[in-house]
Design a protein around this motif. Structure first.
Motif, PDB file in Angstrom:
ATOM      1  N   PRO A   1      11.675 -10.941   9.407  1.00 46.87           N
ATOM      2  CA  PRO A   1      10.822 -10.279   8.411  1.00 46.87           C
ATOM      3  C   PRO A   1       9.433 -10.913   8.381  1.00 46.87           C
ATOM      4  CG  PRO A   1      12.453 -11.689   7.345  1.00 46.87           C
ATOM      5  CD  PRO A   1      12.733 -11.739   8.799  1.00 46.87           C
ATOM      6  N   GLN A   2       8.451 -10.219   8.929  1.00 47.14           N
ATOM      7  CA  GLN A   2       7.091 -10.754   9.010  1.00 47.14           C
ATOM      8  C   GLN A   2       6.122 -10.029   8.072  1.00 47.14           C
ATOM      9  OE1 GLN A   2       7.123 -10.689  13.626  1.00 47.14           O
ATOM     10  NE2 GLN A   2       5.671 -12.290  13.108  1.00 47.14           N
ATOM     11  N   LYS A   3       6.485  -8.806   7.612  1.00 46.69           N
ATOM     12  CA  LYS A   3       5.598  -8.039   6.728  1.00 46.69           C
ATOM     13  C   LYS A   3       6.154  -8.135   5.308  1.00 46.69           C
ATOM     14  CE  LYS A   3       6.335  -4.561   9.396  1.00 46.69           C
ATOM     15  NZ  LYS A   3       6.375  -3.196   9.941  1.00 46.69           N
ATOM     16  N   ILE A   4       5.472  -8.903   4.467  1.00 47.34           N
ATOM     17  CA  ILE A   4       6.032  -9.318   3.178  1.00 47.34           C
ATOM     18  C   ILE A   4       5.179  -8.783   2.038  1.00 47.34           C
ATOM     19  CG2 ILE A   4       6.695 -11.306   1.783  1.00 47.34           C
ATOM     20  CD1 ILE A   4       6.747 -12.880   4.488  1.00 47.34           C
ATOM     21  N   ALA A   5       5.825  -8.086   1.095  1.00 44.47           N
ATOM     22  CA  ALA A   5       5.182  -7.669  -0.161  1.00 44.47           C
ATOM     23  C   ALA A   5       5.516  -8.711  -1.221  1.00 44.47           C
ATOM     24  CB  ALA A   5       5.670  -6.286  -0.577  1.00 44.47           C
ATOM     25  N   ILE A   6       4.486  -9.243  -1.874  1.00 45.24           N
ATOM     26  CA  ILE A   6       4.675 -10.327  -2.842  1.00 45.24           C
ATOM     27  C   ILE A   6       4.389  -9.801  -4.246  1.00 45.24           C
ATOM     28  CG2 ILE A   6       4.003 -12.660  -3.510  1.00 45.24           C
ATOM     29  CD1 ILE A   6       2.886 -13.001  -0.666  1.00 45.24           C
ATOM     30  N   ILE A   7       5.323 -10.041  -5.169  1.00 44.32           N
ATOM     31  CA  ILE A   7       5.102  -9.754  -6.591  1.00 44.32           C
ATOM     32  C   ILE A   7       4.978 -11.089  -7.305  1.00 44.32           C
ATOM     33  CG2 ILE A   7       6.023  -8.704  -8.678  1.00 44.32           C
ATOM     34  CD1 ILE A   7       7.526  -6.720  -6.970  1.00 44.32           C
TER      35      ILE A   7
ATOM     36  N   TYR B   1       2.457 -11.424   7.839  1.00 40.33           N
ATOM     37  CA  TYR B   1       1.512 -10.537   7.160  1.00 40.33           C
ATOM     38  C   TYR B   1       2.006 -10.343   5.720  1.00 40.33           C
ATOM     39  CZ  TYR B   1       0.360  -9.629  12.016  1.00 40.33           C
ATOM     40  OH  TYR B   1       0.011  -9.777  13.331  1.00 40.33           O
ATOM     41  N   HIS B   2       1.161 -10.638   4.754  1.00 41.73           N
ATOM     42  CA  HIS B   2       1.586 -10.560   3.359  1.00 41.73           C
ATOM     43  C   HIS B   2       0.510  -9.891   2.505  1.00 41.73           C
ATOM     44  CE1 HIS B   2      -1.135 -13.951   2.483  1.00 41.73           C
ATOM     45  NE2 HIS B   2      -0.670 -14.494   3.599  1.00 41.73           N
ATOM     46  N   LYS B   3       0.990  -9.220   1.431  1.00 42.55           N
ATOM     47  CA  LYS B   3       0.080  -8.583   0.480  1.00 42.55           C
ATOM     48  C   LYS B   3       0.616  -8.814  -0.931  1.00 42.55           C
ATOM     49  CE  LYS B   3      -2.054  -4.266  -1.044  1.00 42.55           C
ATOM     50  NZ  LYS B   3      -3.321  -5.003  -1.341  1.00 42.55           N
ATOM     51  N   LEU B   4      -0.303  -9.185  -1.834  1.00 42.48           N
ATOM     52  CA  LEU B   4       0.069  -9.459  -3.213  1.00 42.48           C
ATOM     53  C   LEU B   4      -0.018  -8.188  -4.059  1.00 42.48           C
ATOM     54  CD1 LEU B   4       0.663 -11.423  -5.573  1.00 42.48           C
ATOM     55  CD2 LEU B   4      -1.816 -11.709  -5.803  1.00 42.48           C
ATOM     56  N   PHE B   5       1.021  -7.956  -4.855  1.00 46.91           N
ATOM     57  CA  PHE B   5       1.023  -6.901  -5.862  1.00 46.91           C
ATOM     58  C   PHE B   5       1.086  -7.613  -7.221  1.00 46.91           C
ATOM     59  CE2 PHE B   5       2.386  -4.854  -2.054  1.00 46.91           C
ATOM     60  CZ  PHE B   5       1.885  -3.560  -2.136  1.00 46.91           C
ATOM     61  N   PRO B   6      -0.065  -7.785  -7.880  1.00 45.03           N
ATOM     62  CA  PRO B   6      -0.129  -8.612  -9.090  1.00 45.03           C
ATOM     63  C   PRO B   6       0.757  -8.066 -10.204  1.00 45.03           C
ATOM     64  CG  PRO B   6      -2.333  -8.102  -8.257  1.00 45.03           C
ATOM     65  CD  PRO B   6      -1.380  -7.211  -7.526  1.00 45.03           C
ATOM     66  N   ALA B   7       1.342  -9.001 -10.963  1.00 43.46           N
ATOM     67  CA  ALA B   7       2.189  -8.617 -12.092  1.00 43.46           C
ATOM     68  C   ALA B   7       2.252  -9.773 -13.074  1.00 43.46           C
ATOM     69  CB  ALA B   7       3.598  -8.251 -11.624  1.00 43.46           C
ATOM     70  N   ILE B   8       2.569  -9.444 -14.324  1.00 38.58           N
ATOM     71  CA  ILE B   8       2.847 -10.463 -15.340  1.00 38.58           C
ATOM     72  C   ILE B   8       4.285 -10.927 -15.141  1.00 38.58           C
ATOM     73  CG2 ILE B   8       2.990 -10.921 -17.815  1.00 38.58           C
ATOM     74  CD1 ILE B   8       1.022  -8.590 -18.224  1.00 38.58           C
TER      75      ILE B   8
ATOM     76  N   GLU C   1       5.406   3.061  -2.738  1.00 33.70           N
ATOM     77  CA  GLU C   1       4.470   4.060  -2.209  1.00 33.70           C
ATOM     78  C   GLU C   1       4.053   3.740  -0.778  1.00 33.70           C
ATOM     79  OE1 GLU C   1       1.231   4.115  -4.933  1.00 33.70           O
ATOM     80  OE2 GLU C   1       2.396   4.973  -6.599  1.00 33.70           O
ATOM     81  N   HIS C   2       4.176   2.481  -0.360  1.00 35.40           N
ATOM     82  CA  HIS C   2       3.799   2.071   0.999  1.00 35.40           C
ATOM     83  C   HIS C   2       4.954   1.293   1.639  1.00 35.40           C
ATOM     84  CE1 HIS C   2      -0.298   3.156  -0.188  1.00 35.40           C
ATOM     85  NE2 HIS C   2      -0.114   2.423  -1.278  1.00 35.40           N
ATOM     86  N   ILE C   3       6.155   1.750   1.383  1.00 33.55           N
ATOM     87  CA  ILE C   3       7.338   0.986   1.770  1.00 33.55           C
ATOM     88  C   ILE C   3       7.455   0.803   3.280  1.00 33.55           C
ATOM     89  CG2 ILE C   3       8.922   2.968   1.933  1.00 33.55           C
ATOM     90  CD1 ILE C   3      10.975   1.184   0.461  1.00 33.55           C
ATOM     91  N   GLU C   4       6.899   1.754   4.067  1.00 29.71           N
ATOM     92  CA  GLU C   4       7.016   1.664   5.522  1.00 29.71           C
ATOM     93  C   GLU C   4       6.213   0.500   6.092  1.00 29.71           C
ATOM     94  OE1 GLU C   4       3.449   4.021   4.525  1.00 29.71           O
ATOM     95  OE2 GLU C   4       5.552   4.041   3.881  1.00 29.71           O
ATOM     96  N   LEU C   5       5.343  -0.096   5.293  1.00 28.47           N
ATOM     97  CA  LEU C   5       4.489  -1.186   5.771  1.00 28.47           C
ATOM     98  C   LEU C   5       5.142  -2.558   5.625  1.00 28.47           C
ATOM     99  CD1 LEU C   5       1.052  -0.059   4.255  1.00 28.47           C
ATOM    100  CD2 LEU C   5       1.957   0.404   6.543  1.00 28.47           C
ATOM    101  N   PHE C   6       6.306  -2.636   4.971  1.00 25.02           N
ATOM    102  CA  PHE C   6       6.870  -3.941   4.648  1.00 25.02           C
ATOM    103  C   PHE C   6       8.321  -4.062   5.121  1.00 25.02           C
ATOM    104  CE2 PHE C   6       3.670  -2.950   1.395  1.00 25.02           C
ATOM    105  CZ  PHE C   6       2.796  -4.009   1.616  1.00 25.02           C
ATOM    106  N   ASP C   7       8.712  -5.331   5.342  1.00 21.23           N
ATOM    107  CA  ASP C   7      10.089  -5.652   5.719  1.00 21.23           C
ATOM    108  C   ASP C   7      10.914  -6.111   4.519  1.00 21.23           C
ATOM    109  OD1 ASP C   7       9.574  -5.136   8.426  1.00 21.23           O
ATOM    110  OD2 ASP C   7       8.842  -7.174   8.742  1.00 21.23           O
TER     111      ASP C   7
END
Length: 458
Positions: free
Chosen positions: A151-157, A182-189, A208-214
């Motif tokens: 898993p190299q494409k990571i969505a971070i909350i 490859y990582h992207k932050l999705f900010p949250a409280i 909404e962009h689930i195909e971009l992440f592992d």
């Protein structure tokens, strides 16, 4: 006939006297704090309620207060014992005096509190969430998703200012293997009453962009145990169970384990532990690939060495044979020359031609053998490559099949078929018996939701 009348003050005095007779001392009361306010003088004013367990409707309400000299002791005592803030939305067992004032009406002056009751209620609600998820058969759904090989494409909350987020990114980007993540932050409280809704909104954005992440990583920094309460929220945990990507948690507590940790695909203690989990997994795959490459290289070398040895043996056997043929032909020519002098020149020319042909054949034979063996070696390499390709293709088809099944089981697909979901006060309503006219409800469709008020019930 004269009527007996009372002034309002006299009526309130009688009510006050009746209450004093009915409640001469302090009483213990179970209630939920619906609202809490602290004024600048240090006094605490509360709005206490009791709700019906079946409908969640308020069935009783009373104003209460804690004087500043009592509040200064009760609040730290409660928060230290329970590990959670003294705030609205919690259930408490409090001791106080029922009072009635002619001007301000009925109130309850709090003098003591029992933290053990609140602790039991928190644990009860936590167990209710767990049992509800188990009864709905969804508690292990995210765990059953296959984790990608690397898993190299990571969505971070996470909160962008959380120390744990910075540690997680630094760990990923400075791994010893040099693997690129490859990582992207999705900010949250990630703490407090607004946290469940904020984290759920982040999951919706990732979808909404689930195909971009592992995978999805839910992390936060360290903090008090009370900060974990938001991760026991039913709707947040339900959202995690239904999410089509593996969810990894690193909430940052060594001892406590939230419901979100329980339903996630994998739970680690800290954000850095999550990063190390991803790095170690990728490193193991990289080591396996290097090991396969080394084995293939050694196999090719062994094959080449065997064919080279075979060619050397053939060449060694070929040289004496060639010499013997040439010697026999030479002797034969000598005999012919002696017997037939007048045709010796013709015979000699013919034999020289034969010798030239034999010499060419002898020179081409090793090259032919080498070319044949080289073709055999290339065929073996091609077969090995095709075998590896079939293995990778089979695994890819298996993963695609599992992902397709997950998408078919997604509740969103059920909504797309025309079914709807009805919510009251943010909770799913399954029976019409729980609804009454004038209630405001929310109906969720596949492409959105609408709010409405019940006019008539049948």
């Amino acid at each position: 006939m004269s009527k007996t009348t009372l002034s309002l003050y006299e009526l309130n005095q009688q009510v006050k006297g009746a209450l004093q007779d009915a409640f001469p001392g302090s009483v213990w009361v179970r209630a939920e704090i619906a609202e809490l306010r602290e004024n600048r003088n240090g006094h605490c004013y509360l709005d206490l309620v009791e709700k019906d367990e079946a409908t969640d409707q308020v069935i009783a309400r009373m104003r209460a207060m804690i004087w500043n000299y009592t509040y200064r002791m009760l609040k730290p005592f409660f928060e230290t014992t329970t590990g959670q803030p003294f705030t609205q939305g919690i259930k408490v067992l409090i001791q106080g005096i029922v009072e009635f004032q002619e001007v301000y009406g009925l109130s309850f002056t709090i003098r003591d509190i029992d933290p053990a009751y609140t602790l039991g209620d928190i644990e009860r609600r936590r167990l209710e969430v767990i049992r509800r998820l188990e009864s709905e058969g969804v508690i292990n759904m995210n765990k059953e998703l296959p984790l990608p090989l690397v898993p190299q494409k990571i969505a971070i909350i996470s909160s962008p200012t959380a120390a744990g987020y910075g540690d997680f990114v630094h760990q990923l980007e400075n791994n010893s293997y040099g693997i690129k993540f490859y990582h992207k932050l999705f900010p949250a409280i990630v703490q407090g009453q607004q946290a469940p809704e904020s984290i759920t909104a982040a999951f919706d954005k990732i979808y909404e962009h689930i195909e971009l992440f592992d995978v999805v990583v839910l992390i936060r920094g360290g903090g008090a145990s009370l900060d974990l309460l938001c991760f026991d929220d039913y709707w947040l945990c339900y959202n995690i169970t239904q999410f089509p990507l593996p969810v990894l948690t690193g909430i940052g507590h060594e001892r406590d384990r939230s419901v979100a940790d329980m339903v996630a695909h994998s739970n680690l203690k800290t954000p850095t532990a999550v990063a190390e989990f991803l790095i170690t997994g990728a490193g193991e795959v990289l080591a396996a690939i290097n090991s396969y490459a080394l084995e293939l290289k050694n196999l090719v070398r062994e094959r080449l060495a065997k064919h080279r040895q075979k060619n050397d043996r053939l060449w060694i056997q070929l040289k004496p044979a060639a010499r013997r043929v040439m010697s026999a032909q030479h002797n034969h020519l000598l005999r012919l020359a002696g017997k037939v002098p007048h045709v010796s020149q013709t015979v000699i020319r013919e034999q020289h031609q034969h010798l030239d042909q034999y010499s060419k054949q002898m020179g081409l034979l090793p090259q032919t053998i080498i070319r044949q063996e080289r073709r055999n070696l290339q065929e073996q390499v091609t077969k090995l490559r095709h075998s590896l390709t079939r293995i990778f293709t089979h695994q890819t088809e298996k993963i695609n099949f599992i992902e397709k099944n997950n998408r078919l089981n997604d509740p969103v697909n059920i909504l797309n078929k025309g079914f709807t979901l009805t919510y009251y006060n943010g909770k799913l309503t399954k029976d019409a018996a729980a609804l009454t006219p004038e209630m405001e409800i929310t109906t969720r469709f596949r492409d959105g939701s609408v709010n409405s008020t019940i006019n008539k019930k049948q």
